[in-house]
Scaffold this motif. Structure first.
Motif, PDB file in Angstrom:
ATOM      1  N   GLU A 211      38.595  44.223  33.566  1.00  0.00           N
ATOM      2  CA  GLU A 211      39.741  45.025  33.148  1.00  0.00           C
ATOM      3  C   GLU A 211      39.425  46.510  33.213  1.00  0.00           C
ATOM      4  O   GLU A 211      40.300  47.337  33.513  1.00  0.00           O
ATOM      5  CB  GLU A 211      40.189  44.633  31.741  1.00  0.00           C
ATOM      6  CG  GLU A 211      41.587  45.114  31.381  1.00  0.00           C
ATOM      7  CD  GLU A 211      42.654  44.639  32.370  1.00  0.00           C
ATOM      8  OE1 GLU A 211      43.566  45.447  32.676  1.00  0.00           O
ATOM      9  OE2 GLU A 211      42.580  43.492  32.838  1.00  0.00           O
ATOM     10  N   ARG A 226      42.930  41.033  39.219  1.00  0.00           N
ATOM     11  CA  ARG A 226      43.109  40.134  38.076  1.00  0.00           C
ATOM     12  C   ARG A 226      43.344  38.701  38.541  1.00  0.00           C
ATOM     13  O   ARG A 226      42.815  37.747  37.952  1.00  0.00           O
ATOM     14  CB  ARG A 226      44.287  40.605  37.211  1.00  0.00           C
ATOM     15  CG  ARG A 226      44.049  41.916  36.477  1.00  0.00           C
ATOM     16  CD  ARG A 226      45.195  42.216  35.518  1.00  0.00           C
ATOM     17  NE  ARG A 226      45.004  43.497  34.849  1.00  0.00           N
ATOM     18  CZ  ARG A 226      45.623  44.629  35.224  1.00  0.00           C
ATOM     19  NH1 ARG A 226      46.497  44.633  36.248  1.00  0.00           N
ATOM     20  NH2 ARG A 226      45.395  45.755  34.574  1.00  0.00           N
ATOM     21  N   ARG A 227      44.130  38.540  39.592  1.00  0.00           N
ATOM     22  CA  ARG A 227      44.378  37.193  40.135  1.00  0.00           C
ATOM     23  C   ARG A 227      43.078  36.541  40.606  1.00  0.00           C
ATOM     24  O   ARG A 227      42.807  35.375  40.293  1.00  0.00           O
ATOM     25  CB  ARG A 227      45.361  37.304  41.301  1.00  0.00           C
ATOM     26  CG  ARG A 227      45.726  35.970  41.949  1.00  0.00           C
ATOM     27  CD  ARG A 227      46.419  36.216  43.276  1.00  0.00           C
ATOM     28  NE  ARG A 227      45.496  36.723  44.288  1.00  0.00           N
ATOM     29  CZ  ARG A 227      45.887  37.323  45.428  1.00  0.00           C
ATOM     30  NH1 ARG A 227      47.175  37.531  45.661  1.00  0.00           N
ATOM     31  NH2 ARG A 227      44.982  37.730  46.291  1.00  0.00           N
ATOM     32  N   LEU A 229      39.992  37.258  39.729  1.00  0.00           N
ATOM     33  CA  LEU A 229      39.134  36.977  38.575  1.00  0.00           C
ATOM     34  C   LEU A 229      39.577  35.697  37.868  1.00  0.00           C
ATOM     35  O   LEU A 229      38.752  34.856  37.495  1.00  0.00           O
ATOM     36  CB  LEU A 229      39.164  38.146  37.593  1.00  0.00           C
ATOM     37  CG  LEU A 229      38.357  39.391  37.985  1.00  0.00           C
ATOM     38  CD1 LEU A 229      38.753  40.586  37.114  1.00  0.00           C
ATOM     39  CD2 LEU A 229      36.853  39.121  37.848  1.00  0.00           C
ATOM     40  N   SER A 230      40.875  35.539  37.679  1.00  0.00           N
ATOM     41  CA  SER A 230      41.381  34.364  36.965  1.00  0.00           C
ATOM     42  C   SER A 230      41.117  33.079  37.740  1.00  0.00           C
ATOM     43  O   SER A 230      40.998  32.004  37.139  1.00  0.00           O
ATOM     44  CB  SER A 230      42.880  34.518  36.698  1.00  0.00           C
ATOM     45  OG  SER A 230      43.626  34.432  37.912  1.00  0.00           O
ATOM     46  N   ARG A 231      40.986  33.172  39.048  1.00  0.00           N
ATOM     47  CA  ARG A 231      40.749  31.992  39.887  1.00  0.00           C
ATOM     48  C   ARG A 231      39.267  31.738  40.141  1.00  0.00           C
ATOM     49  O   ARG A 231      38.921  30.801  40.868  1.00  0.00           O
ATOM     50  CB  ARG A 231      41.483  32.145  41.219  1.00  0.00           C
ATOM     51  CG  ARG A 231      43.003  32.165  41.073  1.00  0.00           C
ATOM     52  CD  ARG A 231      43.680  32.354  42.421  1.00  0.00           C
ATOM     53  NE  ARG A 231      45.140  32.372  42.290  1.00  0.00           N
ATOM     54  CZ  ARG A 231      45.978  32.571  43.309  1.00  0.00           C
ATOM     55  NH1 ARG A 231      45.495  32.763  44.540  1.00  0.00           N
ATOM     56  NH2 ARG A 231      47.282  32.572  43.119  1.00  0.00           N
ATOM     57  N   ASP A 375      33.557  29.642  40.519  1.00  0.00           N
ATOM     58  CA  ASP A 375      34.236  28.346  40.487  1.00  0.00           C
ATOM     59  C   ASP A 375      33.976  27.629  41.806  1.00  0.00           C
ATOM     60  O   ASP A 375      34.518  28.004  42.851  1.00  0.00           O
ATOM     61  CB  ASP A 375      35.736  28.553  40.275  1.00  0.00           C
ATOM     62  CG  ASP A 375      36.498  27.239  40.135  1.00  0.00           C
ATOM     63  OD1 ASP A 375      35.879  26.163  40.329  1.00  0.00           O
ATOM     64  OD2 ASP A 375      37.705  27.282  39.855  1.00  0.00           O
TER      65      ASP A 375
END
Length: 392
Positions: A211, A226-227, A229-231, A375
């Motif tokens: 962030e 952000r997308r 990172l979230s994945r 991931d």
């Protein structure tokens, strides 16, 4: 007017956005970026993959992003610049725009002319052989141009700018060079004036401060970060450390020779270091001397892991990563003119055996790159053959 930019955008930050905005202000009909793929010139995994960074670019002012393959993207400045200029020439660019710490094209031209002169070669040969190449080069330039001009070579963007000018001459590309003064944070420095260097932002990402990185990027780029990172798709090269070490440990001394283009015997040091080191950083530290910069060692070690051949004489195709409507219109014109445009992986075979072999190599590099994602469900092999360009 078609303006080209050679870039990495890892990640794209406010300084990069300023460069794209400047290209627009120059009156560009289209802004075309030749962008490094999944591995970068400093000898590292890119923090974000090439499609995410290409999407950042087209949402922040570029019209077309094409891939500079790894064999050029992860080369010393001279070869990196040659590949970028060749690629942009294939896309019909008529103006090459780049940032520099000095912002003075005339001074950069003097340096480029100097470095290509016979007198420079003589001065370089006479320089202290125990110093790094960068130090010897600066001393030779100082002997011919004076300290003020030579000191420009201490800054990384100036150095790349000089190599772009040399590449324009050597390739015969008919592009007009233009430079924009770099402002704000220094290349490896702390934030300044609301801007931060890409190296500083990558450090924040390694510390889990995604962030905080978003605060130094345009909103469109921040949303993509952000997308990703979230994945679980922002890479951590430490996740591949054992794989890298396993490859380097089984290499013979002769295997290492091909990754030492300087012919100075540096491969001996890396071979010996690989026989004792327990970490990649330890390997690099064991091989390093004051004569060899760390970036050179990183490139050699990563090239050995990826089993990269030397860069070919010519970039064989224009692989599209992302495009806007204006970019797609330009691609149609390129295709009509017979340019080797590649948007579908299946079409690479029609471009010849050399193009197919290079694309296959790039696919293998991506297969290794995605293993650095946190991931593992995001690390399936064969992604270069299944992904399509980002169209906005």
């Amino acid at each position: 007017m078609y303006i080209g930019i050679i870039c990495e955008f890892d990640p794209l930050h406010s300084g990069h956005a300023r460069l794209l905005s400047h290209a627009r202000a120059m009156g560009a009909d289209a802004v075309i970026c030749a962008m490094s793929g999944n591995f970068t010139q400093r000898g590292s995994f890119a923090a974000l993959d090439k499609l995410a960074r290409a999407e950042m670019a087209v949402r922040c002012g570029a019209d077309l992003v094409v891939e500079l393959p790894t064999v050029w993207a992860m080369s010393p400045a001279e070869t990196f610049a040659r590949g970028g200029v060749q690629l942009l020439a294939l896309t019909g660019v008529d103006t090459l725009l780049f940032g520099s710490e000095c912002g003075e094209l005339s001074a950069l031209r003097r340096l480029a002319d100097c470095l290509d002169s016979p007198a420079f070669a003589d001065c370089l040969t006479a320089a202290d052989s125990g110093a790094t190449f960068a130090v010897r080069r600066q001393r030779a330039a100082a002997a011919l141009l004076g300290d003020a001009d030579a000191a420009l070579l201490e800054s990384p963007n100036n150095t790349l700018a000089v190599e772009y000018l040399r590449a324009l001459r050597r390739t015969g590309a008919s592009m007009t060079p233009a430079t924009l003064l770099r402002t704000g944070a220094a290349h490896d420095g702390a934030p300044e004036g609301g801007t931060a260097s890409a190296s500083y932002l990558r450090q924040l990402l390694r510390q889990g401060q995604g962030e905080a990185v978003c605060g130094f990027t345009p909103p469109e780029a921040a949303d993509i970060l952000r997308r990703e990172l979230s994945r679980g798709r922002v890479t951590d090269s430490a996740l591949c450390e054992r794989a890298v070490l396993s490859r380097l440990r089984v290499m013979t001394e002769e295997d290492w020779r091909g990754y030492d283009p300087g012919g100075e015997g540096l491969y001996h040091r890396l071979y010996q270091a690989a026989r004792s080191a327990c970490t990649v950083d330890g390997l690099l530290s064991a091989a390093k001397t004051k004569r060899y910069p760390l970036a050179r060692l990183r490139r050699m070690a990563l090239a050995a892991y990826l089993q990269l051949p030397p860069a070919p004489a010519q970039v064989p195709y224009i692989r599209v990563l992302a495009a806007t409507a204006a970019g797609r219109a330009h691609l149609r014109r390129l295709r009509d003119a017979g340019a080797p445009v590649l948007t579908k992986p299946a079409d690479v075979s029609s471009l010849g055996a050399d193009a197919a072999a290079l694309f296959a190599l790039e696919g293998r590099c991506t297969d290794l790159y995605v293993l650095a994602r946190p991931d593992l469900t995001q690390s399936a092999p064969g992604q270069d053959y299944r992904t399509t360009p980002v169209m906005v």
